[in-house]
Design an enzyme around this catalytic site. Sequence first.
Site, PDB file in Angstrom:
ATOM      1  CB  ALA A  66      44.973  35.006  46.552  1.00  0.00           C
ATOM      2  N   GLY A 111      41.369  36.077  50.127  1.00  0.00           N
ATOM      3  CA  GLY A 111      42.262  37.214  50.334  1.00  0.00           C
ATOM      4  C   GLY A 111      41.503  38.530  50.461  1.00  0.00           C
ATOM      5  CD  GLU A 114      43.533  35.630  53.963  1.00  0.00           C
ATOM      6  OE1 GLU A 114      43.630  35.646  52.708  1.00  0.00           O
ATOM      7  OE2 GLU A 114      44.193  34.856  54.665  1.00  0.00           O
ATOM      8  CD  GLU A 134      41.164  31.254  51.725  1.00  0.00           C
ATOM      9  OE1 GLU A 134      40.169  30.869  52.365  1.00  0.00           O
ATOM     10  OE2 GLU A 134      41.542  32.432  51.728  1.00  0.00           O
TER      11      GLU A 134
HETATM   12  N1  COA Z   1      41.282  34.585  41.117  1.00  0.00           N
HETATM   13  C1  COA Z   1      41.364  34.768  39.796  1.00  0.00           C
HETATM   14  N2  COA Z   1      40.300  35.030  39.036  1.00  0.00           N
HETATM   15  C2  COA Z   1      39.109  35.132  39.616  1.00  0.00           C
HETATM   16  C3  COA Z   1      38.948  34.944  41.004  1.00  0.00           C
HETATM   17  C4  COA Z   1      40.111  34.669  41.757  1.00  0.00           C
HETATM   18  N3  COA Z   1      40.068  34.519  43.081  1.00  0.00           N
HETATM   19  N4  COA Z   1      37.638  35.085  41.307  1.00  0.00           N
HETATM   20  C5  COA Z   1      37.011  35.351  40.164  1.00  0.00           C
HETATM   21  N5  COA Z   1      37.900  35.366  39.143  1.00  0.00           N
HETATM   22  C6  COA Z   1      37.634  35.615  37.718  1.00  0.00           C
HETATM   23  C7  COA Z   1      36.996  34.428  37.043  1.00  0.00           C
HETATM   24  O1  COA Z   1      37.980  33.481  36.657  1.00  0.00           O
HETATM   25  C8  COA Z   1      36.326  35.110  35.868  1.00  0.00           C
HETATM   26  O2  COA Z   1      37.305  35.400  34.898  1.00  0.00           O
HETATM   27  P1  COA Z   1      37.046  35.057  33.325  1.00  0.00           P
HETATM   28  O3  COA Z   1      35.812  35.851  32.986  1.00  0.00           O
HETATM   29  O4  COA Z   1      38.280  35.545  32.642  1.00  0.00           O
HETATM   30  O5  COA Z   1      36.826  33.580  33.259  1.00  0.00           O
HETATM   31  C9  COA Z   1      35.864  36.429  36.448  1.00  0.00           C
HETATM   32  O6  COA Z   1      36.675  36.649  37.594  1.00  0.00           O
HETATM   33  C10 COA Z   1      34.418  36.423  36.893  1.00  0.00           C
HETATM   34  O7  COA Z   1      34.235  35.341  37.813  1.00  0.00           O
HETATM   35  P2  COA Z   1      33.098  34.222  37.628  1.00  0.00           P
HETATM   36  O8  COA Z   1      33.539  33.011  38.408  1.00  0.00           O
HETATM   37  O9  COA Z   1      32.774  34.025  36.201  1.00  0.00           O
HETATM   38  O10 COA Z   1      31.865  34.946  38.362  1.00  0.00           O
HETATM   39  P3  COA Z   1      30.628  34.239  39.070  1.00  0.00           P
HETATM   40  O11 COA Z   1      29.648  35.312  39.346  1.00  0.00           O
HETATM   41  O12 COA Z   1      30.178  33.063  38.298  1.00  0.00           O
HETATM   42  O13 COA Z   1      31.209  33.685  40.460  1.00  0.00           O
HETATM   43  C11 COA Z   1      32.488  33.797  42.509  1.00  0.00           C
HETATM   44  C12 COA Z   1      31.683  34.574  41.433  1.00  0.00           C
HETATM   45  C13 COA Z   1      33.118  34.821  43.437  1.00  0.00           C
HETATM   46  C14 COA Z   1      31.556  32.865  43.309  1.00  0.00           C
HETATM   47  C15 COA Z   1      33.581  32.959  41.802  1.00  0.00           C
HETATM   48  O14 COA Z   1      34.293  33.797  40.908  1.00  0.00           O
HETATM   49  C16 COA Z   1      34.570  32.347  42.744  1.00  0.00           C
HETATM   50  O15 COA Z   1      34.265  31.360  43.394  1.00  0.00           O
HETATM   51  N6  COA Z   1      35.801  32.902  42.805  1.00  0.00           N
HETATM   52  C17 COA Z   1      36.880  32.362  43.602  1.00  0.00           C
HETATM   53  C18 COA Z   1      36.677  32.610  45.069  1.00  0.00           C
HETATM   54  C19 COA Z   1      37.801  31.982  45.858  1.00  0.00           C
HETATM   55  O16 COA Z   1      37.948  30.789  45.923  1.00  0.00           O
HETATM   56  N7  COA Z   1      38.620  32.841  46.474  1.00  0.00           N
HETATM   57  C20 COA Z   1      39.722  32.409  47.285  1.00  0.00           C
HETATM   58  C21 COA Z   1      40.955  32.319  46.469  1.00  0.00           C
HETATM   59  S1  COA Z   1      42.329  31.694  47.462  1.00  0.00           S
END
Ligand code: COA
Length: 260
Positions: A66, A111, A114, A134
Amino acid sequence: MAYRNLLIEDRGAIRCITLNRPDKLNALNRETLAELHRAFEQAGLEDSVRVVVLRGAGGKAFVAGADISELATLTPLQARDLSRFGQQLMSRIEGLGKPVIAEIGGFCLGGGMELAMGCHLRVASEKAKFGQPEVNLGLIPGFGGTQRLLRLCGRTATLGLCLTGMQIDAARAHQLGIVNLVVAPEQLEAETMKLAEQLASLAPQALRGVLDAVMLGGESALPVGLDYETQAFAVAFSSEDMREGTRAFLERRKPEFKGR
Ligand code: COA
């Protein structure tokens, strides 16, 4: 129909829906959830669509969860509404009556996991990563993750994943029964489409019967589930495809299903 965050393409009877926010790793904001609701409603209504493939643009993620920037500002009441909206989407996909395949090329988190679990079949690249992270945000899954994961792979794995927020690779997800098939990254699209084409060539009424019996029966006591199966079995006999399928077997030829 215009979408800002989805790409829609038909390949014969296969509708390909691509989540298209690659710069945000296809994170599910409210607008994207609403567009997915519309896109799946439409796919369900069109008889020419026999199978749906759902994928994420950009190659790095199916969906990374999400949209955290939206979550950060929600009140509890808004969070409740968002949770229901997300859950209703997954239920809509699950109840579509035609097979939906998730093609998972990279991060499949929160999400995203999910959403993938709302689909009927999951094909993953060897480099895909799965998890319900989460808890790392002080949250819990809100789009059905605790319940669908529990039903897919049991309490031990569900608590292991949801309590720790750890990521697992595709091979482990396959062992746990979360994905159907793991393929090399360069084969992902071709293998997914091969599966979709196979399903699209079959009798839609039979596929629907299997989906109804398994999805509804899985949530019911055995006698109720067996009754769903009997009803779906009987309905299959109303289709021309069932006559064609059985006749073709007896005549030692390939059936030609017409979707009637
Ligand atoms: N919501 C909003 N934005 C997200 C996102 C999310 N769930 N997951 C990634 N993004 C965005 C990042 O903020 C970033 O945006 P920006 O370039 O404008 O700063 C872009 O996507 C790329 O992500 P980034 O974190 O830089 O890539 P990474 O390769 O370093 O890491 C992940 C990848 C997936 C490990 C990391 O993005 C992450 O942990 N995301 C969240 C996962 C999560 O907790 N999901 C559950 C949400 S309830």
